[in-house]
Enzyme design. Structure first.
Site, PDB file in Angstrom:
ATOM      1  CG  HIS A   1      21.336  31.661  13.191  1.00  8.32           C
ATOM      2  ND1 HIS A   1      20.013  31.785  13.538  1.00  8.32           N
ATOM      3  CD2 HIS A   1      21.683  32.817  12.566  1.00  8.32           C
ATOM      4  CE1 HIS A   1      19.580  32.977  13.166  1.00  8.32           C
ATOM      5  NE2 HIS A   1      20.569  33.621  12.578  1.00  8.32           N
TER       6      HIS A   1
ATOM      7  CB  THR B   1      -0.908  -0.002   1.256  1.00  5.94           C
ATOM      8  OG1 THR B   1      -1.761  -1.147   1.195  1.00  5.94           O
ATOM      9  CG2 THR B   1      -1.758   1.253   1.320  1.00  5.94           C
TER      10      THR B   1
ATOM     11  CB  ALA C   1       5.085   3.037   6.311  1.00  5.14           C
TER      12      ALA C   1
ATOM     13  CB  ALA D   1     -10.342   9.280   5.190  1.00  2.97           C
TER      14      ALA D   1
ATOM     15  CD  GLU E   1     -13.320  13.127  13.426  1.00  3.63           C
ATOM     16  OE1 GLU E   1     -12.638  12.761  12.457  1.00  3.63           O
ATOM     17  OE2 GLU E   1     -13.626  12.373  14.366  1.00  3.63           O
TER      18      GLU E   1
HETATM   19  P1  NAI Z   1      -7.490   7.863  11.269  1.00  2.00           P
HETATM   20  O1  NAI Z   1      -7.702   6.877  12.337  1.00  2.00           O
HETATM   21  O2  NAI Z   1      -6.258   8.682  11.230  1.00  2.00           O
HETATM   22  O3  NAI Z   1      -8.706   8.894  11.230  1.00  2.00           O
HETATM   23  C1  NAI Z   1     -10.038   8.481  11.064  1.00  2.00           C
HETATM   24  C2  NAI Z   1     -10.932   9.600  11.534  1.00  2.00           C
HETATM   25  O4  NAI Z   1     -12.253   9.281  11.154  1.00  2.00           O
HETATM   26  C3  NAI Z   1     -10.927   9.784  13.046  1.00  2.00           C
HETATM   27  O5  NAI Z   1     -10.762  11.145  13.316  1.00  2.00           O
HETATM   28  C4  NAI Z   1     -12.294   9.272  13.468  1.00  2.00           C
HETATM   29  O6  NAI Z   1     -12.786   9.906  14.618  1.00  2.00           O
HETATM   30  C5  NAI Z   1     -13.115   9.601  12.234  1.00  2.00           C
HETATM   31  N1  NAI Z   1     -14.314   8.791  12.062  1.00  2.00           N
HETATM   32  C6  NAI Z   1     -14.463   7.472  12.325  1.00  2.00           C
HETATM   33  N2  NAI Z   1     -15.723   7.096  12.011  1.00  2.00           N
HETATM   34  C7  NAI Z   1     -16.361   8.189  11.528  1.00  2.00           C
HETATM   35  C8  NAI Z   1     -17.692   8.432  11.016  1.00  2.00           C
HETATM   36  N3  NAI Z   1     -18.593   7.467  10.938  1.00  2.00           N
HETATM   37  N4  NAI Z   1     -17.999   9.676  10.592  1.00  2.00           N
HETATM   38  C9  NAI Z   1     -17.079  10.681  10.675  1.00  2.00           C
HETATM   39  N5  NAI Z   1     -15.816  10.495  11.145  1.00  2.00           N
HETATM   40  C10 NAI Z   1     -15.465   9.268  11.555  1.00  2.00           C
HETATM   41  O7  NAI Z   1      -7.699   7.016   9.919  1.00  2.00           O
HETATM   42  P2  NAI Z   1      -7.323   7.354   8.415  1.00  2.00           P
HETATM   43  O8  NAI Z   1      -7.136   8.803   8.217  1.00  2.00           O
HETATM   44  O9  NAI Z   1      -8.359   6.651   7.592  1.00  2.00           O
HETATM   45  O10 NAI Z   1      -5.939   6.641   8.240  1.00  2.00           O
HETATM   46  C11 NAI Z   1      -5.854   5.217   8.387  1.00  2.00           C
HETATM   47  C12 NAI Z   1      -4.515   4.814   8.938  1.00  2.00           C
HETATM   48  O11 NAI Z   1      -3.503   5.087   7.998  1.00  2.00           O
HETATM   49  C13 NAI Z   1      -4.171   5.552  10.209  1.00  2.00           C
HETATM   50  O12 NAI Z   1      -3.711   4.639  11.165  1.00  2.00           O
HETATM   51  C14 NAI Z   1      -3.089   6.483   9.804  1.00  2.00           C
HETATM   52  O13 NAI Z   1      -2.158   6.709  10.844  1.00  2.00           O
HETATM   53  C15 NAI Z   1      -2.454   5.781   8.620  1.00  2.00           C
HETATM   54  N6  NAI Z   1      -1.894   6.773   7.711  1.00  2.00           N
HETATM   55  C16 NAI Z   1      -0.763   7.412   8.082  1.00  2.00           C
HETATM   56  C17 NAI Z   1      -0.249   8.400   7.301  1.00  2.00           C
HETATM   57  C18 NAI Z   1       0.963   9.122   7.768  1.00  2.00           C
HETATM   58  O14 NAI Z   1       1.673   8.595   8.614  1.00  2.00           O
HETATM   59  N7  NAI Z   1       1.218  10.317   7.278  1.00  2.00           N
HETATM   60  C19 NAI Z   1      -0.874   8.793   6.022  1.00  2.00           C
HETATM   61  C20 NAI Z   1      -2.066   8.084   5.764  1.00  2.00           C
HETATM   62  C21 NAI Z   1      -2.538   7.098   6.580  1.00  2.00           C
END
Ligand code: NAI
Length: 462
Positions: A441, A41, A317, A266, A199
């Site tokens: 700096h 992924t 990751a 998401a 959210e």
């Molecule tokens: P996430 O767990 O970060 O966020 C999901 C959000 O959706 C939460 O704020 C939650 O409260 C909300 N939510 C849940 N059910 C809902 C509903 N029915 N209606 C509205 N809001 C709702 O999950 P996300 O963004 O899908 O990412 C998945 C995984 O992938 C995470 O563990 C994340 O850490 C990882 N990821 C990490 C990245 C990075 O390190 N930059 C980039 C992309 C993904």
């Protein structure tokens, strides 16, 4: 059919790192991957392509908002969406081919196809059954579904579909104010889409420092993103030319609707273990559907291990990579280890958000006495010069011993700056150790030093 010391199932960051390290440590290794390219992924439809689009659209933002201020007259920038997607695809290609090159270099066999485990010590791919002393499941995760929201990856998309939309939507609704929603939401907001994030909770990025989350939301709002918090999505109805989304506000149960050209779902991810035959094999799962493992990543079945998103812990990751690395060492007879107290998390928007260790919320809950050292990027010369003075660095240290317990950064290159703190924490550093280290700096990293100074006698430039 062939016989191996180790067969890794899945070539994402956890799997490919495990395979390469085990081969480097002298094991005969194969990795099974059913996708056309290696990297899972992360490389194909996750971290890497999203960062390419974040980079491209950040450049667009700079051209639109800051070039003129620096005396650069290049006219109004034009977006060629197809070309931007081609750039993203090229980045994916370079990275997936890189893993293929590393497999060849380290003599890791790539077994092409989808694997199952018919019995301990056996991995079936297509018609062939291979033997392995050790089997590592590194099959990652998939987007979680949401009742009433049917994904077609065209108008209602997960992060995968969001990376290759046919055109830039006029209106996008993002369900979930987490990492994926805000990264991809900000890509499209910069491209001119009207982006609304719905959210469920009363705040974005749950689990992160509350003060950072508030500042982050304010800055994203300034960039044009809109937020509806405390709202539960009831369903998404596909009409002829748009999607009608229904949601209820949790505070008063009132129902509302919102139209969008594209909906991005998401709301989290769940372990992906389909087709492995774990049921028949008798592999224990947790209540959350993760593969249950002990501290050495062993499942309850002899010789079968699991790492990454398929097991407990943050779905990151680099967490998977570290587990893959540690497990390879364990299987080679070494003492592999992951320090789960020091795993940074980064959101690659602009500004970036980075965190490691405890938050103020978690320290309060634990009843631990702590102090806060904070420094705004407004006091950082480099940040001011580069139109990047939004945000701050916050270091949390033990009130008595000054030992660093956590750090939270919102600002330029936060994802890179956080690592100085991570190294410090690995060495049990006090805030004073960072404060007394000479920092070049003018650099953004001076803001980290200033926050460390603020844990003691105070910052200099505040
Ligand atoms: P996430 O767990 O970060 O966020 C999901 C959000 O959706 C939460 O704020 C939650 O409260 C909300 N939510 C849940 N059910 C809902 C509903 N029915 N209606 C509205 N809001 C709702 O999950 P996300 O963004 O899908 O990412 C998945 C995984 O992938 C995470 O563990 C994340 O850490 C990882 N990821 C990490 C990245 C990075 O390190 N930059 C980039 C992309 C993904």
């Amino acid at each position: 059919m062939a016989s191996y010391d180790l067969i890794v199932i899945g070539s994402g960051p956890g799997g490919y790192v495990c395979a390469i390290r085990a081969a480097q440590l002298g094991l005969k290794v194969a990795c099974v991957e059913g996708r056309k390219t290696l990297g899972g992924t992360c490389l194909n439809v996750g971290c890497i392509p999203s960062k390419a689009l974040l980079h491209a659209t950040h450049q667009l933002h700079e051209a639109e908002h800051n070039f003129e201020k620096m005396g650069l007259g290049v006219g109004k920038p034009k977006v060629d969406w197809k070309a931007m997607l081609a750039y993203k695809d090229d980045v994916i290609g370079q990275n997936t081919k890189g893993v293929e090159f590393l497999f060849k270099k380290n003599k890791v066999d790539w077994i092409k196809g989808w694997a199952s485990i018919p019995a301990p010590g056996k991995v079936k791919v297509g018609k062939d059954t291979h033997e392995a002393k050790h089997i590592v499941i590194a099959t990652g995760s998939e987007s979680a579904s949401l009742k009433g929201v049917e994904v077609d990856e065209k108008t209602v998309v997960t992060s995968t579909g969001a990376l290759e939309l046919g055109k830039i939507p006029k209106k996008m609704v993002v369900i979930g104010g987490g990492v994926i929603g805000l990264e991809m939401g900000s890509v499209y907001a910069r491209l001119g889409s009207q982006v609304t994030v719905i959210e469920y909770l009363d705040r974005i990025i749950p689990g992160n420092d509350g003060e950072v989350a508030k500042t982050f939301q304010r800055l994203l709002k300034r960039q044009g993103m809109e937020f509806i918090l405390g709202a539960a999505v009831q369903g998404a109805e596909k009409l002829k030319t748009k999607v009608k989304l229904t949601y209820k506000l949790r505070k008063d149960d009132s129902e509302h609707t919102l139209d969008a050209d594209t909906v991005l779902l998401a709301t989290g991810r769940r372990p992906y273990t389909e087709g492995l035959g774990l049921d028949a094999l008798g592999v224990e799962l947790t209540k959350g559907g993760q593969i249950a493992t002990d501290k050495r990543y062993a499942t309850n079945i002899e010789g079968v291990y699991a790492i990454g998103d398929a097991i407990d812990g943050p779905m990151l990751a680099h967490k998977a990579m570290d587990e893959g690395h540690a497990l390879a060492e364990i299987l080679a007879g070494q003492a592999g280890h992951v320090n789960y107290g020091v795993i940074p998390g980064v959101i690659y928007t602009h500004p970036e958000v980075a965190s490691v260790g405890e938050t103020e919320e978690s320290l309060k809950e634990a009843g631990r006495a702590y102090k806060v050292g904070k420094f705004s990027f407004m006091g950082n010369g480099r940040a001011k010069a580069n139109f990047a003075a939004d945000g701050f660095v916050k270091i949390l240290a033990d009130k008595e011993t000054d030992r660093i317990l956590g750090a939270h950064i919102i600002g330029p290159y936060a994802g890179d700056l956080i690592h100085e703190i991570c190294v410090g924490m690995e060495f049990g550093a006090a805030a004073e150790d960072i404060a007394r280290t000479c920092h070049a700096h003018p650099t953004y990293s001076e803001a980290v030093r200033e926050a460390a100074l603020a844990c003691g006698d105070g910052a200099l430039h505040a």
